[in-house]
Design a protein around this motif. Structure first.
Motif, PDB file in Angstrom:
ATOM      1  N   VAL A 181       0.708  -1.058   0.191  1.00  0.00           N
ATOM      2  CA  VAL A 181       0.030  -0.042  -0.480  1.00  0.00           C
ATOM      3  C   VAL A 181       0.618   1.426  -0.224  1.00  0.00           C
ATOM      4  O   VAL A 181       1.948   1.141   1.213  1.00  0.00           O
ATOM      5  CB  VAL A 181      -0.746  -0.020   1.641  1.00  0.00           C
ATOM      6  N   VAL A 182       0.731   2.172  -0.340  1.00  0.00           N
ATOM      7  CA  VAL A 182       1.356   2.872  -0.883  1.00  0.00           C
ATOM      8  C   VAL A 182       0.739   4.449  -1.088  1.00  0.00           C
ATOM      9  O   VAL A 182      -0.543   4.583  -1.060  1.00  0.00           O
ATOM     10  CB  VAL A 182       2.388   3.305  -2.519  1.00  0.00           C
ATOM     11  N   ASP A 183       1.074   5.198  -0.150  1.00  0.00           N
ATOM     12  CA  ASP A 183       0.234   6.962   0.273  1.00  0.00           C
ATOM     13  C   ASP A 183       0.826   7.946  -0.476  1.00  0.00           C
ATOM     14  O   ASP A 183       1.560   8.081  -0.856  1.00  0.00           O
ATOM     15  CB  ASP A 183       0.075   7.265   1.758  1.00  0.00           C
ATOM     16  N   VAL A 184       0.459   8.076  -1.732  1.00  0.00           N
ATOM     17  CA  VAL A 184       0.270   9.164  -2.149  1.00  0.00           C
ATOM     18  C   VAL A 184      -0.933  10.333  -2.839  1.00  0.00           C
ATOM     19  O   VAL A 184      -2.012  10.687  -1.491  1.00  0.00           O
ATOM     20  CB  VAL A 184      -0.428   8.460  -4.041  1.00  0.00           C
ATOM     21  N   VAL A 185       0.065  11.511  -2.903  1.00  0.00           N
ATOM     22  CA  VAL A 185      -0.640  13.208  -2.773  1.00  0.00           C
ATOM     23  C   VAL A 185      -0.736  13.393  -4.265  1.00  0.00           C
ATOM     24  O   VAL A 185      -0.197  12.985  -5.379  1.00  0.00           O
ATOM     25  CB  VAL A 185      -0.211  14.077  -2.548  1.00  0.00           C
ATOM     26  N   ALA A 186      -2.251  13.725  -4.431  1.00  0.00           N
ATOM     27  CA  ALA A 186      -2.528  14.659  -5.602  1.00  0.00           C
ATOM     28  C   ALA A 186      -3.610  15.629  -5.935  1.00  0.00           C
ATOM     29  O   ALA A 186      -4.353  15.841  -5.482  1.00  0.00           O
ATOM     30  CB  ALA A 186      -3.532  13.108  -6.651  1.00  0.00           C
ATOM     31  N   ALA A 187      -3.120  16.405  -6.636  1.00  0.00           N
ATOM     32  CA  ALA A 187      -3.178  17.859  -6.898  1.00  0.00           C
ATOM     33  C   ALA A 187      -4.316  18.456  -8.241  1.00  0.00           C
ATOM     34  O   ALA A 187      -3.841  17.914  -9.017  1.00  0.00           O
ATOM     35  CB  ALA A 187      -2.070  19.330  -6.984  1.00  0.00           C
TER      36      ALA A 187
END
Length: 134
Positions: free
Chosen positions: A7-13
């Motif tokens: 599981v990878v924590d990702v941010v997106a704008a």
């Protein structure tokens, strides 16, 4: 609940300018090349989502967000990994977005976004943005 996938924590704008948001096309040589996505990336150890978003936007586009607002969070599983996505609206930024990682970029109206091949994890966000506008 884990199915064994990383599981990878990702941010997106969702970066806005003049009623359009920035869609970024993944460059050749990257997984899922040619698909559109929202700019962002992995949250590194010790970073908050906002810190990661600021770092990623500087690295990817050469901009510094100055107005960040949490939008929504969701989980998505691909064949090889699962991602926990943290979406933010960026309505103001310093600098001019540049494709620093060889990606194509396009300012899209919320309706135009529905016509682009966004990553599977982003499609419901694209739809939500189009519905909010209509």
């Amino acid at each position: 609940m884990s199915d064994g996938r990383k599981v990878v924590d990702v941010v997106a704008a969702v970066i806005w300018q003049d009623g359009r948001y920035l869609g970024v096309r993944r460059p050749e040589g990257k997984p899922m090349a040619g698909a559109y996505e929202f700019p962002g990336g992995k949250i590194e150890s010790g970073e908050t989502p906002q810190m990661a978003l600021t770092r990623e936007l500087r690295e990817e586009l050469g901009i510094t967000p100055t107005a960040i607002a949490f939008f929504r969070e969701k989980a998505h599983s691909y064949e090889h990994l699962s991602v926990q996505l943290h979406f933010f609206h960026v309505r103001a930024f310093a600098g001019e977005p540049l494709p620093l990682e060889g990606q194509d970029m396009e300012w899209l109206t919320p309706q135009e976004g529905r016509l682009r091949p966004f990553l599977e994890a982003d499609r419901d966000i694209v739809d939500a943005l189009a519905l909010e506008e209509s």
